[in-house]
Scaffold this motif. Sequence first.
Motif, mmCIF file in Angstrom:
data_model
loop_
_atom_site.group_PDB
_atom_site.id
_atom_site.type_symbol
_atom_site.label_atom_id
_atom_site.label_comp_id
_atom_site.label_asym_id
_atom_site.label_seq_id
_atom_site.Cartn_x
_atom_site.Cartn_y
_atom_site.Cartn_z
ATOM 1 N N LEU A 62 74.711 34.654 27.932
ATOM 2 C CA LEU A 62 74.290 33.394 28.572
ATOM 3 C C LEU A 62 75.185 33.090 29.765
ATOM 4 O O LEU A 62 74.705 32.733 30.847
ATOM 5 C CB LEU A 62 74.410 32.247 27.571
ATOM 6 C CG LEU A 62 73.152 31.777 26.844
ATOM 7 C CD1 LEU A 62 73.501 30.683 25.867
ATOM 8 C CD2 LEU A 62 72.118 31.287 27.836
ATOM 9 N N GLU A 63 76.482 33.236 29.559
ATOM 10 C CA GLU A 63 77.429 32.975 30.656
ATOM 11 C C GLU A 63 77.188 33.934 31.817
ATOM 12 O O GLU A 63 77.172 33.525 32.973
ATOM 13 C CB GLU A 63 78.863 33.116 30.145
ATOM 14 C CG GLU A 63 79.321 31.918 29.343
ATOM 15 C CD GLU A 63 80.609 32.188 28.594
ATOM 16 O OE1 GLU A 63 81.311 33.154 28.949
ATOM 17 O OE2 GLU A 63 80.904 31.431 27.648
ATOM 18 N N ALA A 64 76.981 35.226 31.487
ATOM 19 C CA ALA A 64 76.736 36.219 32.539
ATOM 20 C C ALA A 64 75.444 35.896 33.276
ATOM 21 O O ALA A 64 75.381 35.981 34.513
ATOM 22 C CB ALA A 64 76.683 37.613 31.935
ATOM 23 N N ALA A 65 74.398 35.499 32.532
ATOM 24 C CA ALA A 65 73.120 35.160 33.164
ATOM 25 C C ALA A 65 73.283 33.947 34.068
ATOM 26 O O ALA A 65 72.699 33.890 35.159
ATOM 27 C CB ALA A 65 72.069 34.897 32.098
ATOM 28 N N LEU A 66 74.102 32.963 33.644
ATOM 29 C CA LEU A 66 74.354 31.788 34.478
ATOM 30 C C LEU A 66 75.041 32.196 35.783
ATOM 31 O O LEU A 66 74.694 31.707 36.853
ATOM 32 C CB LEU A 66 75.222 30.776 33.726
ATOM 33 C CG LEU A 66 74.473 29.816 32.803
ATOM 34 C CD1 LEU A 66 75.443 29.050 31.945
ATOM 35 C CD2 LEU A 66 73.639 28.848 33.613
ATOM 36 N N ARG A 67 75.988 33.118 35.656
ATOM 37 C CA ARG A 67 76.680 33.592 36.861
ATOM 38 C C ARG A 67 75.687 34.278 37.802
ATOM 39 O O ARG A 67 75.682 34.033 39.005
ATOM 40 C CB ARG A 67 77.793 34.572 36.479
ATOM 41 C CG ARG A 67 79.158 33.929 36.364
ATOM 42 C CD ARG A 67 80.244 34.978 36.230
ATOM 43 N NE ARG A 67 80.198 35.664 34.956
ATOM 44 C CZ ARG A 67 80.157 36.968 34.801
ATOM 45 N NH1 ARG A 67 80.153 37.751 35.853
ATOM 46 N NH2 ARG A 67 80.128 37.510 33.599
ATOM 47 N N GLN B 173 68.241 26.124 34.848
ATOM 48 C CA GLN B 173 68.247 24.929 33.997
ATOM 49 C C GLN B 173 67.968 25.289 32.549
ATOM 50 O O GLN B 173 68.554 24.694 31.628
ATOM 51 C CB GLN B 173 67.221 23.921 34.511
ATOM 52 C CG GLN B 173 67.645 23.335 35.842
ATOM 53 C CD GLN B 173 66.713 22.263 36.339
ATOM 54 O OE1 GLN B 173 65.976 21.677 35.574
ATOM 55 N NE2 GLN B 173 66.750 22.002 37.625
ATOM 56 N N ALA B 174 67.067 26.253 32.342
ATOM 57 C CA ALA B 174 66.780 26.699 30.977
ATOM 58 C C ALA B 174 68.041 27.280 30.349
ATOM 59 O O ALA B 174 68.383 26.967 29.196
ATOM 60 C CB ALA B 174 65.666 27.731 31.002
ATOM 61 N N LEU B 175 68.762 28.114 31.126
ATOM 62 C CA LEU B 175 69.994 28.723 30.624
ATOM 63 C C LEU B 175 71.022 27.654 30.271
ATOM 64 O O LEU B 175 71.676 27.719 29.226
ATOM 65 C CB LEU B 175 70.571 29.680 31.672
ATOM 66 C CG LEU B 175 69.816 30.986 31.903
ATOM 67 C CD1 LEU B 175 70.324 31.684 33.147
ATOM 68 C CD2 LEU B 175 69.970 31.890 30.699
ATOM 69 N N VAL B 176 71.135 26.640 31.154
ATOM 70 C CA VAL B 176 72.102 25.570 30.896
ATOM 71 C C VAL B 176 71.729 24.814 29.626
ATOM 72 O O VAL B 176 72.593 24.476 28.801
ATOM 73 C CB VAL B 176 72.179 24.612 32.109
ATOM 74 C CG1 VAL B 176 72.961 23.368 31.761
ATOM 75 C CG2 VAL B 176 72.827 25.309 33.280
ATOM 76 N N SER B 177 70.417 24.574 29.435
ATOM 77 C CA SER B 177 69.978 23.864 28.229
ATOM 78 C C SER B 177 70.352 24.648 26.981
ATOM 79 O O SER B 177 70.871 24.072 26.011
ATOM 80 C CB SER B 177 68.464 23.651 28.264
ATOM 81 O OG SER B 177 68.124 22.837 29.333
ATOM 82 N N VAL B 178 70.079 25.947 27.007
ATOM 83 C CA VAL B 178 70.394 26.772 25.838
ATOM 84 C C VAL B 178 71.902 26.764 25.592
ATOM 85 O O VAL B 178 72.361 26.595 24.453
ATOM 86 C CB VAL B 178 69.865 28.212 26.034
ATOM 87 C CG1 VAL B 178 70.266 29.072 24.852
ATOM 88 C CG2 VAL B 178 68.362 28.207 26.190
ATOM 89 N N LYS C 184 73.317 19.313 36.533
ATOM 90 C CA LYS C 184 72.853 19.769 35.212
ATOM 91 C C LYS C 184 73.993 20.499 34.473
ATOM 92 O O LYS C 184 74.206 20.299 33.274
ATOM 93 C CB LYS C 184 71.668 20.705 35.423
ATOM 94 C CG LYS C 184 71.007 21.190 34.164
ATOM 95 C CD LYS C 184 69.812 20.348 33.825
ATOM 96 C CE LYS C 184 69.151 20.836 32.556
ATOM 97 N NZ LYS C 184 68.161 19.903 32.059
ATOM 98 N N THR C 185 74.715 21.337 35.223
ATOM 99 C CA THR C 185 75.829 22.066 34.614
ATOM 100 C C THR C 185 76.931 21.105 34.179
ATOM 101 O O THR C 185 77.530 21.282 33.119
ATOM 102 C CB THR C 185 76.402 23.078 35.625
ATOM 103 O OG1 THR C 185 75.322 23.750 36.245
ATOM 104 C CG2 THR C 185 77.299 24.085 34.945
ATOM 105 N N LEU C 186 77.170 20.074 35.001
ATOM 106 C CA LEU C 186 78.219 19.108 34.649
ATOM 107 C C LEU C 186 77.874 18.363 33.366
ATOM 108 O O LEU C 186 78.760 17.932 32.634
ATOM 109 C CB LEU C 186 78.427 18.115 35.801
ATOM 110 C CG LEU C 186 79.198 18.669 36.994
ATOM 111 C CD1 LEU C 186 79.339 17.603 38.056
ATOM 112 C CD2 LEU C 186 80.569 19.157 36.566
#
Lengths: 117, 144
Positions: A11-16, A97-102, B138-140
């Motif tokens: 998840l972290e890698a995908a966010l990056r 945003q989906a990644l952040v939600s998860v 959103k990240t914050l």
Amino acid sequence: MSLFDTTQLSLEAALRGSSLRQTLLTDNLANVNTPGYQRKDVDFHAALASAMQTGESLETLAFSPTTDSSRTVRPDGSGVDPDQESAELAKNALEYQALVSVAGTRTNILQIAMGVR
Amino acid sequence: MGLFDAIDVAGSGLAAERLRMDVTAGNLANAQTTQGANGQPYRRREVVLQEASGQSFGSILASASTSPVNGVQVAGIVEDPAPARRVYDPGHPDADAQGYVTLPNVNPVTEMVDLISASRSYEANVTAMQTAKQLFSKTLELLR
């Protein structure tokens, strides 16, 4: 199983990767009127998938942006189609945003498990 | 490297498109100017954009993490070499011996199209900046 398992790390890698892609797509839009500019993009899905298959460390996984020199959509040599870039930008933003939600939900689960809340 | 980069890049796009709009407006305003700053008829100007080379402090810092993203910058404002328009108007104070006036090589239709192009590109950059901002807030929210 450690606290930060493969799902959390990927998840972290995908966010990056998604964040890098957002910047690249924004760069493409900023250079829409630059003669001879060639669009940049990053296929972080493929990089992530191959890293998960080969067992490469997800924490240090670096994404390498590519320059697409095959396309020329305008007479001044610019390879940027603003409509396509806007669509990709919107898609990538939703994915982020989906990644952040998860990621947020997983953090909540961990907090509940630890009795923080 | 982060989402702030996206905001900086969109910001450079906004500045570039705004300058294009300013120069196009200048061309339209001077479409009939027979006496420019050098005494000659006004010549149409055009903004040339280039990919930013990334000489700022922030970008040097970013290049340590191999950031390929620099945004856009203005390479220069060049004069259009197209020939000037010549119109027969013997009563004009700037008419030559044959009664012809040399008018600027500005075509209002071209300028209007450039203006629309700059305005749309500006909007695209605004959208990109708003999206980056939304993603960042959103990240914050994860920290709450």
